[in-house]
Write an enzyme that holds these catalytic residues in place. Structure first.
Site, short mmCIF file in Angstrom:
data_model
loop_
_atom_site.label_atom_id
_atom_site.label_comp_id
_atom_site.label_asym_id
_atom_site.label_seq_id
_atom_site.Cartn_x
_atom_site.Cartn_y
_atom_site.Cartn_z
N ASP A 405 32.18 -4.94 -22.50
CA ASP A 405 32.44 -3.82 -23.48
C ASP A 405 32.32 -2.65 -22.28
O ASP A 405 31.73 -2.56 -21.62
CB ASP A 405 31.35 -3.72 -24.50
CG ASP A 405 31.42 -2.65 -25.33
OD1 ASP A 405 32.58 -2.11 -25.81
OD2 ASP A 405 30.40 -1.85 -25.70
N THR A 407 31.57 1.13 -23.79
CA THR A 407 30.44 2.19 -24.18
C THR A 407 29.09 1.37 -24.45
O THR A 407 29.15 0.83 -25.51
CB THR A 407 30.91 3.06 -25.49
OG1 THR A 407 32.34 3.41 -25.05
CG2 THR A 407 30.13 3.90 -25.95
N GLU A 496 32.30 16.43 -28.30
CA GLU A 496 32.16 17.87 -28.82
C GLU A 496 30.85 18.10 -28.99
O GLU A 496 30.53 19.22 -28.65
CB GLU A 496 32.69 17.32 -30.17
CG GLU A 496 34.15 17.19 -30.50
CD GLU A 496 34.70 17.57 -31.75
OE1 GLU A 496 33.98 17.40 -32.93
OE2 GLU A 496 35.52 18.20 -31.99
N LYS A 561 41.79 22.80 -28.33
CA LYS A 561 41.35 21.87 -27.12
C LYS A 561 42.02 20.54 -27.04
O LYS A 561 42.18 19.92 -28.32
CB LYS A 561 39.63 22.02 -27.12
CG LYS A 561 39.11 21.03 -27.99
CD LYS A 561 37.79 20.95 -27.76
CE LYS A 561 36.87 19.75 -28.55
NZ LYS A 561 36.56 20.09 -29.73
N ASP A 674 37.44 2.25 -27.28
CA ASP A 674 37.62 3.77 -26.93
C ASP A 674 39.00 3.97 -26.56
O ASP A 674 39.75 3.07 -26.31
CB ASP A 674 36.63 3.89 -25.43
CG ASP A 674 36.08 5.16 -25.68
OD1 ASP A 674 36.60 6.14 -26.44
OD2 ASP A 674 34.98 5.41 -25.15
N ARG A 787 41.27 0.38 -27.21
CA ARG A 787 41.57 0.54 -28.77
C ARG A 787 41.55 -0.95 -29.24
O ARG A 787 42.57 -1.25 -29.98
CB ARG A 787 42.83 1.14 -28.92
CG ARG A 787 42.75 2.87 -28.89
CD ARG A 787 42.56 3.34 -30.27
NE ARG A 787 42.21 4.90 -30.10
CZ ARG A 787 40.85 5.43 -30.24
NH1 ARG A 787 39.83 4.39 -30.78
NH2 ARG A 787 40.72 6.67 -30.15
N ASP A 814 27.17 -4.55 -26.10
CA ASP A 814 25.82 -4.20 -27.01
C ASP A 814 25.95 -4.03 -28.35
O ASP A 814 24.89 -3.47 -28.96
CB ASP A 814 25.37 -2.94 -26.07
CG ASP A 814 26.18 -1.71 -26.40
OD1 ASP A 814 25.94 -0.73 -26.56
OD2 ASP A 814 27.38 -1.87 -26.37
N ASN A 817 30.14 -4.67 -32.78
CA ASN A 817 31.67 -5.16 -32.50
C ASN A 817 31.95 -6.12 -31.42
O ASN A 817 32.95 -6.60 -31.17
CB ASN A 817 32.47 -3.79 -32.23
CG ASN A 817 31.65 -3.13 -30.85
OD1 ASN A 817 30.50 -3.23 -30.94
ND2 ASN A 817 32.58 -2.64 -30.00
N ASP A 818 30.82 -6.41 -30.68
CA ASP A 818 31.04 -7.45 -29.52
C ASP A 818 30.56 -8.87 -29.94
O ASP A 818 30.76 -9.72 -29.07
CB ASP A 818 30.23 -7.03 -28.39
CG ASP A 818 30.54 -5.45 -27.84
OD1 ASP A 818 31.79 -5.20 -27.93
OD2 ASP A 818 29.68 -4.61 -27.44
#
Length: 1124
Positions: A405, A407, A496, A561, A674, A787, A814, A817-818
């Site tokens: 993964d 992130t 952000e 932006k 991501d 994605r 981690d 979702n994994d």
């Protein structure tokens, strides 16, 4: 059920109708209630009732266990030369230990399920709140969820405590993203924010049947009002709150349950735990079959020769041993069969039952070394590595594919504002005084700093152009009073928050949104107010976002932006160049870059935009397309102000770890939810992609969104296939994992393109394209999949796992979702990260950081594999040495099934005399130092592809065992040719013959292990010399006492008597030396060869050990430290 939902979306059928709050629309309408499953989650494997039969069935599927059960039954039924206890006791021990271990693991799963199922929830019934257990929720129930609680099932969002009908949710345990996502209530039910109001709602929901895609949902709600036409509203993913997500920053929400229990999207993305088997176990089974064949052939030969020998009447029935009447009358066939079984039992020790006990103990005890490893202890979380499954230790030494993964695994999942540029001037680090924070950028020709007004405009843009919220606990009034007070920002994107914090660092602070007014504090400590008129939300196609605000003076401004590729075409062309230099440089450094632009609007322009936006928002058909067109027209002719650089910090040493895995011959794939640009820059930063890597893309960008996308995809696949496979010259020679030699290729693919390949439309040639895709993937040194939905990650792992040669796969992640990919891979590793502990709980091993993977595989994995491979080969070898003399002895005793060894020796050989030395070896051996293994990844390739358990080493060990067995038997046989071995002319008997053979055997196999040991500890010395001493002591003891429970005292004083003969001493020492001579010769030759090899390598090595990697590695890291 699983197969239906996981097989692919095309198999879904029908819709479901949900009656909100179980209030039927009208009494007159006929309504047939649909049956839905309850809200229970089940991840366990056994129940109290089926544990025993199911567990025993699983255990007896092992060839060896089943074989020993048969042998045990034969010993009980047939009159055999050895006692049933010799095979029954070890079998019972193995079965019991394994059952206890598996039962305990399943009990832990039951406990985790109960925690979820028995948690309390509040349901609105008859305008009152009723407390229930989570498992009692039914489809149609209206559920109330409070802040920081987890949604108990999939809910349609009806109303919330906030007036605008929004709520914030984190889905860390679903897709690994720890940022806040905004969800919207159904427009017409937002006002129903009390128990009474929500209970009065009469509505039905029509939606699709459950399916695993987290980001897709299609439905509609029909609201009935008295004396009015029913209103229909469309429902999308923004109205669906998923089980497992957590409510944040919102006091409470009401939702209606649409999917429950095993039909929730979370459960459909969770794959059941299958029993993972290691490659070593498969090798053991193959070797077992060979030894079974040897056993059967030995028993057949002996049975046949027995009847050949007995065809002579004198041999069959000598005068001193006449047959009984019963023996004469038994059928010859039956007699032959029982003789065959007796020989089977006599030779059955060639199959080592104790090997399974030793392997189980080695795996269980060996796993503690991972938990105890101090280098894998993390001071930050005060935890070390964790082993959930000890069955797979040796698989860690065989990994070929690593799926990771991004992130939270490769990165720390914490964004940091690094620098910005305004009108081509670089700004970096904090400001010492209010008015200057510029820094010149070396060779660039832009010096000084931008105008003050432009600086302020840029920082205002950062403070206003976002969807960040301030956590309610922080009182805004209080903040103004205490400027030093830190506020907690929340947002759907960590970028952000980093930008708002970056602006704060330079003196502009965002104070929150109040009644549609955004408040900011400027560098002079004054509060400025801006009316927020519209947010043009970010979407992955536009790759930008905008806000339209009105200042106190009435000026209308649009701030925008987004990614450079989407901003540059929409600004004045002459403004681009000076900013582009910075953006390119930052992207090369692996930072996430955004450009900032603005434009002033006239009232007339704004009125037109306002009208168009409201029309588009009201549309039920093609809403997205209409909004996109308005956005496109609005965000044009802007002026570029500058750009920002944000860093998602890589975890420490993740780049070196990936480099080491590559050097060890592993292919690393990154599977992430991501977006592509971010993932791509991370892959460059952690050196998955090198600057020389040629990237091949299969994404929405290259394939396009048109009707012809499948054709375009097929064209690209064929083009890449030609480039990678057909045009590449074939490699000669069997260089292992030779992909490291050629031009590096990297592949980038996204989720939607992947589903086109894996779940194509009805095209018949599609399976061919799947194969082409797979061939392309396998030829690339690195693959990036972005994605990805959780189930797609598992699909990718399964696709690689099932390719030709069944490569060993490892998944590391981690977040929850994994979990699917962790369960799908041969070895699953969880990281104890910020995103909950679901991954760590479902993994086989859990480590605190990605960098620990290096030592886990290169050192622990390598050693575990070498140890267990040696253990397996050694067991087969020592049992062949043990039973071959027994077989040869039958030729000299008329095939009468006479045992060569005493029953005590038969039972104790594997259990006591030879078991502890090999157990100690298999736990402690380090044939290469751990530091060397970690620092030189190429050593890993020496044991890859199951190198030590191939047929060649197996045959070597088998021939060695056969040679030594022949030496033992015939050496002692020739010794016995001298009829009297004692001074007084007494002759030794058959038990002395067997005992001499057995003594030579025990000493030889133990000393063979001593020769193999490279890493001596006090424990090795203790068990090796202790086992030999115990054997001598036991033999004296066993033969020195008359045991009352034995029918015949055949071993009485045999051992002590035997040692009185000098020739016996001489024979024992000589035979041990002859048996070990080939082994000693091999070791000497190996050492000479290694020394000459080392001396020839020394000179060139000192100059070019690893020419490019280290200096580059050090250089980039020193650069990075300057940047930070």
């Amino acid at each position: 059920m699983w197969s239906v939902w996981c097989a692919g979306e095309e198999k879904r059928v029908g819709t479901r109708t949900v009656v909100v709050g179980h209030r039927t629309v009208s009494e007159t309408d006929a309504y047939v209630a649909q049956k839905f499953c309850d809200n229970r989650i089940v991840s366990s494997k056994y129940t109290i009732w089926n544990f025993l039969p199911k567990n025993l069935f699983e255990q007896f599927r092992r060839i060896a266990n089943f074989y020993f059960l048969i042998i045990f039954l034969v010993q009980v039924i047939v009159d055999t030369p050895t006692s049933p206890i010799t095979s029954g006791l070890p079998l019972f021990f193995v079965i019991t230990v394994t059952a206890i271990k598996q039962g305990y693991e399943d009990w832990l799963r039951h406990r985790a399920d109960n925690e979820v199922n028995k948690s309390t929830v509040f349901i609105v019934e008859n305008a009152k709140q009723v407390q229930k257990e989570s498992e009692k929720i039914k489809v149609g129930d209206i559920v109330e969820v409070k802040a920081d609680e987890t949604f108990p099932c999939d809910l349609i969002f009806l109303a919330s405590s906030s007036v605008d009908g929004t709520c914030y949710v984190t889905t860390a345990s679903l897709d690994g993203e720890s940022n806040f996502k905004t969800h919207y209530a159904v427009r017409d039910t937002t006002v129903l924010c009390t128990d009474e109001a929500i209970d009065a709602l009469t509505a039905t929901i029509e939606c699709e049947q459950p399916q695993p895609d987290l980001y897709k949902f299609v439905g509609r709600i029909i609201i009935y009002r008295s004396n009015q036409e029913p209103i229909a509203r469309s429902l999308g993913p923004e109205n669906l709150l998923l089980k497992g997500a957590t409510l944040k920053n919102t006091k409470k929400i009401y939702g209606v349950a649409v999917y429950t229990g095993m039909e929730t999207k979370m459960a459909l993305n969770y794959q059941g735990k299958s029993q993972k088997r290691s490659a070593v176990e498969k090798s053991i089974n193959a070797f077992l079959i060979v030894y079974l064949c040897i056993l059967l052939s030995k028993a057949t030969v002996c049975t046949t020769l027995k009847y050949v020998w007995q065809s002579n009447p004198f041999n069959d029935e000598p005068w001193y041993n006449e047959k009984t009447k019963k023996e004469r009358e038994t059928f010859k066939v039956l007699r032959m069969f029982t003789d065959f079984l007796s020989f089977m039992v006599l030779f059955n020790f060639i199959i080592p039952v104790s090997m399974y006990v030793t392997v189980e103990m080695q795996k269980f005890l060996g796993s503690f070394f991972i938990s105890w490893d101090k280098e894998m202890y993390d001071e930050e979380i005060k935890e070390g590595a964790l082993v959930n499954t000890s069955d797979l230790n040796e698989e860690l030494g065989q990994v070929e594919f690593v799926f990771t993964d991004k992130t939270g695994t490769l990165t720390e999942n914490s964004m940091e504002f690094i620098e910005c540029c305004i009108d081509g001037h670089k700004y970096k680090d904090c400001i010492s005084e209010v008015d200057g924070f510029s820094q010149t950028d070396g060779p660039l020709k832009y010096y000084g700093k931008a105008e003050k007004s432009r600086e302020e405009l840029f920082l205002r843009a950062l403070c206003l152009c976002h969807t960040v919220q301030i956590k309610e606990a922080d009182q805004v009034d209080g903040l103004i009073g205490h400027p030093e007070c830190k506020h907690t920002y929340i947002s759907s994107s960590p970028d952000e928050i980093a930008l708002v914090k970056g602006a704060e660092k330079y003196g502009f602070t965002f104070l929150g949104l109040e009644n549609d007014f955004m408040k900011i504090r400027n560098q002079k400590n004054e509060t400025e107010m801006y009316q927020l008129l519209h947010i043009l939300n970010f979407d992955p196609v536009r790759r930008r976002m905008s806000v339209i605000v009105r200042t106190i003076t009435g000026k209308l401004l649009l701030f925008c932006k987004g990614a450079d590729s989407s901003i540059f075409p929409r600004v004045q062309q002459e403004e681009i160049q000076q900013t582009k230099v910075h953006v390119d440089r930052n992207a090369m450094d692996g930072y996430r870059t955004l450009c900032v632009a603005f434009k002033e609007l006239t009232q007339k322009e704004y009125d037109k935009i306002d009208r168009q936006l409201n029309e588009a928002k009201m549309a039920l058909q093609d809403r997205e397309e209409k909004m996109a067109k308005v956005f496109e027209d609005t965000e044009a002719d802007m002026h570029l102000i500058g750009a920002t650089a944000v860093e998602d910090r890589l975890q420490e040493q993740s780049a070196e770890t990936i480099e080491a895995l590559h050097a060890a011959g592993m292919k690393v794939w990154v599977l992430t939810g991501d977006k592509m640009e971010t993932a791509k820059s991370t892959c460059y930063a952690c050196r998955l992609f090198q600057t020389s890597t040629e990237l091949l893309e299969l994404t929405v960008k290259t394939v396009g969104e048109s009707e012809r996308k499948e054709d375009r995809l097929h064209e690209l696949l064929l083009e890449y296939h030609k480039k990678l496979i057909q045009d590449v010259p074939k490699h000669r020679g069997g260089l292992k994992r030779s992909w490291t030699l050629s031009q590096d290729y990297g592949l980038i693919i996204d989720g939607s393109t992947l589903s086109l390949i894996l779940n194509p439309s009805q095209d018949s040639s599609s399976s061919n394209y799947k194969n082409i895709f797979l061939q392309i993937c396998l030829k690339c040194t690195a693959v990036l999949c972005c994605r990805m939905a959780p189930l797609q990650k598992a699909q990718i792992v399964r696709m690689v796992k099932n390719t030709k040669g069944s490569p060993i796969t490892l998944s590391i992640g981690d977040g929850a979702n994994d979990v699917s990919m962790i369960l799908e891979a041969h070895v699953g590793i969880g990281i104890k990260g910020k995103e909950g502990r679901q991954a760590a709980r479902n993994s086989d091993y859990a480590v605190p950081k990605f960098k620990h993977l290096r030592k886990l595989l290169l050192a622990h994995g390598h050693l575990y594999y070498v140890r267990i491979a040696h253990l397996v080969q050694y067991f087969f070898y020592k049992n062949l040495c043990f039973i071959l003399p027994q077989f040869l002895y039958q030729f000299f005793c008329g095939f009468s099934q006479q045992p060569l060894y005493d029953a005590a020796y038969l039972t104790m050989y594997n259990i006591c005399f030879t078991s502890l030395p090999i157990l100690a070896y298999s736990l402690l051996e380090q044939h290469i130092n751990i530091d060397t293994l970690t620092s030189d990844p190429q050593l890993y390739m020496k044991v890859s592809d199951n190198a030590m358990l191939q047929w060649r080493p197996f045959l070597y060990w088998t021939f060695l065992g056969a040679f030594e067995g022949l030496v033992f038997f015939f050496g002692v046989y020739f010794l016995f040719q001298n009829s009297s071995l004692e001074d007084n002319g007494k002759v030794f008997g058959n038990w002395t013959f067997g005992t001499i053979v057995f003594t030579v055997l025990v000493f030889t196999v133990t000393l063979k292990l001593a020769l193999d040991t490279r890493f001596w500890t006090w424990m090795n010395h203790f068990v090796i010399w202790g086992s030999l001493a115990f054997y001598v002591f036991f033999s004296f003891f066993w033969g020195g006492v008359i045991w009352p429970f034995l029918k015949q005292q055949r071993m009485y004083f045999v051992f002590a008597h035997m040692l009185t003969s000098v020739s016996t001493w001489l024979a024992i020492i000589l035979l041990i030396f002859i048996s070990l001579f080939p082994e000693i010769l091999l070791i000497v030759l190996k050492n000479i060869k290694e020394k000459s090899h080392q001396s020839s390598r020394k000179a060139p090595d000192s100059l070019s050990s690893r020419p490019s990697a280290r200096p580059l590695l050090l250089r980039t890291f020193s650069d990075e430290s300057n940047v930070l």
